[in-house]
Design a protein around this motif. Structure first.
Motif, mmCIF file in Angstrom:
data_model
loop_
_atom_site.group_PDB
_atom_site.id
_atom_site.type_symbol
_atom_site.label_atom_id
_atom_site.label_comp_id
_atom_site.label_asym_id
_atom_site.label_seq_id
_atom_site.Cartn_x
_atom_site.Cartn_y
_atom_site.Cartn_z
ATOM 1 N N ASP A 1 -9.365 -38.978 1.894
ATOM 2 C CA ASP A 1 -10.587 -38.962 1.086
ATOM 3 C C ASP A 1 -10.707 -37.605 0.396
ATOM 4 O O ASP A 1 -10.935 -36.587 1.053
ATOM 5 C CB ASP A 1 -11.796 -39.223 1.981
ATOM 6 N N LEU A 2 -10.581 -37.580 -0.928
ATOM 7 C CA LEU A 2 -10.599 -36.309 -1.652
ATOM 8 C C LEU A 2 -11.948 -35.607 -1.541
ATOM 9 O O LEU A 2 -12.001 -34.373 -1.472
ATOM 10 C CB LEU A 2 -10.244 -36.539 -3.125
ATOM 11 N N CYS A 3 -13.032 -36.385 -1.501
ATOM 12 C CA CYS A 3 -14.352 -35.769 -1.334
ATOM 13 C C CYS A 3 -14.432 -35.039 -0.001
ATOM 14 O O CYS A 3 -14.912 -33.902 0.063
ATOM 15 C CB CYS A 3 -15.448 -36.826 -1.429
ATOM 16 N N GLU A 4 -13.975 -35.678 1.061
ATOM 17 C CA GLU A 4 -14.036 -35.050 2.375
ATOM 18 C C GLU A 4 -13.126 -33.826 2.445
ATOM 19 O O GLU A 4 -13.455 -32.837 3.118
ATOM 20 C CB GLU A 4 -13.659 -36.062 3.464
ATOM 21 N N ILE A 5 -11.983 -33.878 1.771
ATOM 22 C CA ILE A 5 -11.109 -32.707 1.715
ATOM 23 C C ILE A 5 -11.869 -31.525 1.128
ATOM 24 O O ILE A 5 -11.869 -30.419 1.681
ATOM 25 C CB ILE A 5 -9.857 -33.001 0.868
ATOM 26 N N PHE A 6 -12.542 -31.760 0.004
ATOM 27 C CA PHE A 6 -13.219 -30.662 -0.677
ATOM 28 C C PHE A 6 -14.520 -30.261 0.002
ATOM 29 O O PHE A 6 -14.924 -29.099 -0.081
ATOM 30 C CB PHE A 6 -13.469 -31.032 -2.141
ATOM 31 N N TYR A 7 -15.192 -31.189 0.688
ATOM 32 C CA TYR A 7 -16.365 -30.791 1.459
ATOM 33 C C TYR A 7 -15.957 -29.880 2.615
ATOM 34 O O TYR A 7 -16.664 -28.925 2.954
ATOM 35 C CB TYR A 7 -17.103 -32.024 2.001
ATOM 36 N N GLU A 8 -14.827 -30.196 3.221
ATOM 37 C CA GLU A 8 -14.336 -29.372 4.324
ATOM 38 C C GLU A 8 -13.834 -28.020 3.832
ATOM 39 O O GLU A 8 -14.024 -26.997 4.493
ATOM 40 C CB GLU A 8 -13.202 -30.112 5.044
ATOM 41 N N ALA B 1 -2.613 -35.650 -5.257
ATOM 42 C CA ALA B 1 -1.849 -36.796 -4.749
ATOM 43 C C ALA B 1 -0.388 -36.410 -4.519
ATOM 44 O O ALA B 1 0.231 -36.825 -3.532
ATOM 45 C CB ALA B 1 -1.940 -37.964 -5.727
ATOM 46 N N ILE B 2 0.157 -35.589 -5.415
ATOM 47 C CA ILE B 2 1.537 -35.133 -5.238
ATOM 48 C C ILE B 2 1.631 -34.222 -4.018
ATOM 49 O O ILE B 2 2.576 -34.317 -3.226
ATOM 50 C CB ILE B 2 2.034 -34.419 -6.506
ATOM 51 N N MET B 3 0.648 -33.350 -3.840
ATOM 52 C CA MET B 3 0.661 -32.433 -2.700
ATOM 53 C C MET B 3 0.575 -33.199 -1.381
ATOM 54 O O MET B 3 1.257 -32.866 -0.407
ATOM 55 C CB MET B 3 -0.495 -31.427 -2.804
ATOM 56 N N TYR B 4 -0.253 -34.235 -1.352
ATOM 57 C CA TYR B 4 -0.338 -35.076 -0.151
ATOM 58 C C TYR B 4 1.045 -35.627 0.192
ATOM 59 O O TYR B 4 1.473 -35.598 1.353
ATOM 60 C CB TYR B 4 -1.321 -36.218 -0.390
ATOM 61 N N GLN B 5 1.741 -36.126 -0.827
ATOM 62 C CA GLN B 5 3.051 -36.718 -0.612
ATOM 63 C C GLN B 5 4.081 -35.679 -0.180
ATOM 64 O O GLN B 5 4.908 -35.925 0.704
ATOM 65 C CB GLN B 5 3.532 -37.403 -1.897
ATOM 66 N N ALA C 1 -3.392 -41.260 -6.423
ATOM 67 C CA ALA C 1 -4.086 -40.532 -7.485
ATOM 68 C C ALA C 1 -5.254 -41.352 -8.015
ATOM 69 O O ALA C 1 -6.335 -40.807 -8.292
ATOM 70 C CB ALA C 1 -3.113 -40.186 -8.611
ATOM 71 N N GLY C 2 -5.058 -42.668 -8.146
ATOM 72 C CA GLY C 2 -6.152 -43.528 -8.581
ATOM 73 C C GLY C 2 -7.303 -43.523 -7.593
ATOM 74 O O GLY C 2 -8.479 -43.449 -7.978
ATOM 75 N N THR C 3 -6.970 -43.593 -6.305
ATOM 76 C CA THR C 3 -7.999 -43.556 -5.262
ATOM 77 C C THR C 3 -8.717 -42.214 -5.259
ATOM 78 O O THR C 3 -9.959 -42.157 -5.209
ATOM 79 C CB THR C 3 -7.362 -43.803 -3.879
ATOM 80 N N TYR C 4 -7.941 -41.133 -5.302
ATOM 81 C CA TYR C 4 -8.533 -39.800 -5.328
ATOM 82 C C TYR C 4 -9.449 -39.622 -6.551
ATOM 83 O O TYR C 4 -10.522 -39.019 -6.454
ATOM 84 C CB TYR C 4 -7.435 -38.739 -5.368
ATOM 85 N N GLY C 5 -9.020 -40.125 -7.701
ATOM 86 C CA GLY C 5 -9.824 -39.991 -8.912
ATOM 87 C C GLY C 5 -11.157 -40.705 -8.780
ATOM 88 O O GLY C 5 -12.202 -40.160 -9.173
ATOM 89 N N ALA C 6 -11.146 -41.907 -8.229
ATOM 90 C CA ALA C 6 -12.387 -42.661 -8.032
ATOM 91 C C ALA C 6 -13.292 -41.951 -7.033
ATOM 92 O O ALA C 6 -14.523 -41.892 -7.220
ATOM 93 C CB ALA C 6 -12.059 -44.075 -7.547
ATOM 94 N N GLN C 7 -12.715 -41.421 -5.980
ATOM 95 C CA GLN C 7 -13.515 -40.681 -4.994
ATOM 96 C C GLN C 7 -14.150 -39.441 -5.614
ATOM 97 O O GLN C 7 -15.334 -39.163 -5.389
ATOM 98 C CB GLN C 7 -12.634 -40.294 -3.803
ATOM 99 N N LEU C 8 -13.368 -38.705 -6.389
ATOM 100 C CA LEU C 8 -13.879 -37.468 -6.980
ATOM 101 C C LEU C 8 -15.026 -37.742 -7.939
ATOM 102 O O LEU C 8 -15.988 -36.953 -8.006
ATOM 103 C CB LEU C 8 -12.746 -36.730 -7.696
ATOM 104 N N ARG C 9 -14.960 -38.838 -8.660
ATOM 105 C CA ARG C 9 -16.048 -39.171 -9.585
ATOM 106 C C ARG C 9 -17.362 -39.383 -8.850
ATOM 107 O O ARG C 9 -18.442 -39.171 -9.421
ATOM 108 C CB ARG C 9 -15.679 -40.407 -10.413
ATOM 109 N N ARG C 10 -17.289 -39.800 -7.595
ATOM 110 C CA ARG C 10 -18.509 -40.037 -6.825
ATOM 111 C C ARG C 10 -19.138 -38.746 -6.300
ATOM 112 O O ARG C 10 -20.337 -38.704 -6.055
ATOM 113 C CB ARG C 10 -18.216 -40.963 -5.632
ATOM 114 N N CYS C 11 -18.333 -37.721 -6.102
ATOM 115 C CA CYS C 11 -18.864 -36.552 -5.397
ATOM 116 C C CYS C 11 -18.781 -35.245 -6.181
ATOM 117 O O CYS C 11 -19.290 -34.224 -5.717
ATOM 118 C CB CYS C 11 -18.139 -36.362 -4.061
#
Length: 206
Positions: free
Chosen positions: A30-37, A61-65, A181-191
């Motif tokens: 979860d990209l939001c949780e990554i950045f909140y932490e 997304a590349i860094m995760y991989q 990357a698509g999932t991360y992008g959607a998450q980031l738009r929310r937070c």
């Protein structure tokens, strides 16, 4: 300088270095949780986006991989006769898994000679630089996680020669990076609006 004072200074330096080593995020899906932490990670990623015009979710997304967000990630060892450890399979290191020659190019072209591969801020900036250059050299959109990952893995020359076409496993991996990357992008738009708030606003209003 007394021995005790030297020991105290040494201990403080060691503690400082250990404190700088950042553990991987607890919820890497979860990209939001990554950045909140890790609020400083968001600031560094936003700076990268402003500098290179690269969407945050692509290098993340590349860094995760590549490293699972481990600051000291290294490739597996190579073995002589399948038994004797014989160095690493490549010089890749750190969050971005940048190889030494490419990292040297980044330092020279950006003037960031003090950059470190185990610094998240430097690693995300390196990835922004690489993605921007992939766009300029090979015409791959900065929003194209699939094509950018193939550039990242094969290099600009390898991508141009389409070396990835003989590596079905690599194209499958690039597809996973695209999906993340698509999932991360959607998450980031929310937070992201919340992440942009300064510490004072967060302290006053929660």
């Amino acid at each position: 300088m007394t021995f005790k004072l030297k020991a105290l200074i040494t201990g403080c330096l060691v503690a400082s270095v250990v404190g700088c080593a950042s553990a991987p995020p607890k919820q890497p899906e979860d990209l939001c949780e990554i950045f909140y932490e890790k609020r400083d990670w968001y600031d560094a990623a936003a700076d990268m986006r402003d500098r290179w015009g690269v969407p945050i979710q692509i290098p993340m997304a590349i860094m995760y991989q590549e490293s699972s967000f481990k600051h000291d990630a290294v490739p597996p060892r190579d073995y002589l006769l399948w038994i004797i450890p014989w160095g690493r399979v490549s010089s890749a290191y750190g969050y971005s898994q940048a190889k030494t020659p490419t990292w040297d190019d980044y330092e020279r072209e950006t003037g960031n000679g003090w950059a470190s591969r185990d610094s998240f801020e430097d690693a995300i900036d390196f990835m922004g630089w690489f993605i921007d250059k992939s766009h300029r050299v090979n015409g791959v959109s900065k929003w194209d996680a699939y094509g950018q990952y193939l550039n990242y893995h094969e290099g600009w020359g390898g991508y141009k020669r389409q070396t990835y076409r003989s590596k079905a496993w690599l194209m499958r991996t690039a597809e996973r990076v695209k999906q993340r990357a698509g999932t991360y992008g959607a998450q980031l738009r929310r937070c992201e609006d919340d992440l942009k708030r300064g510490w004072l606003s967060r302290w006053l209003f929660g």
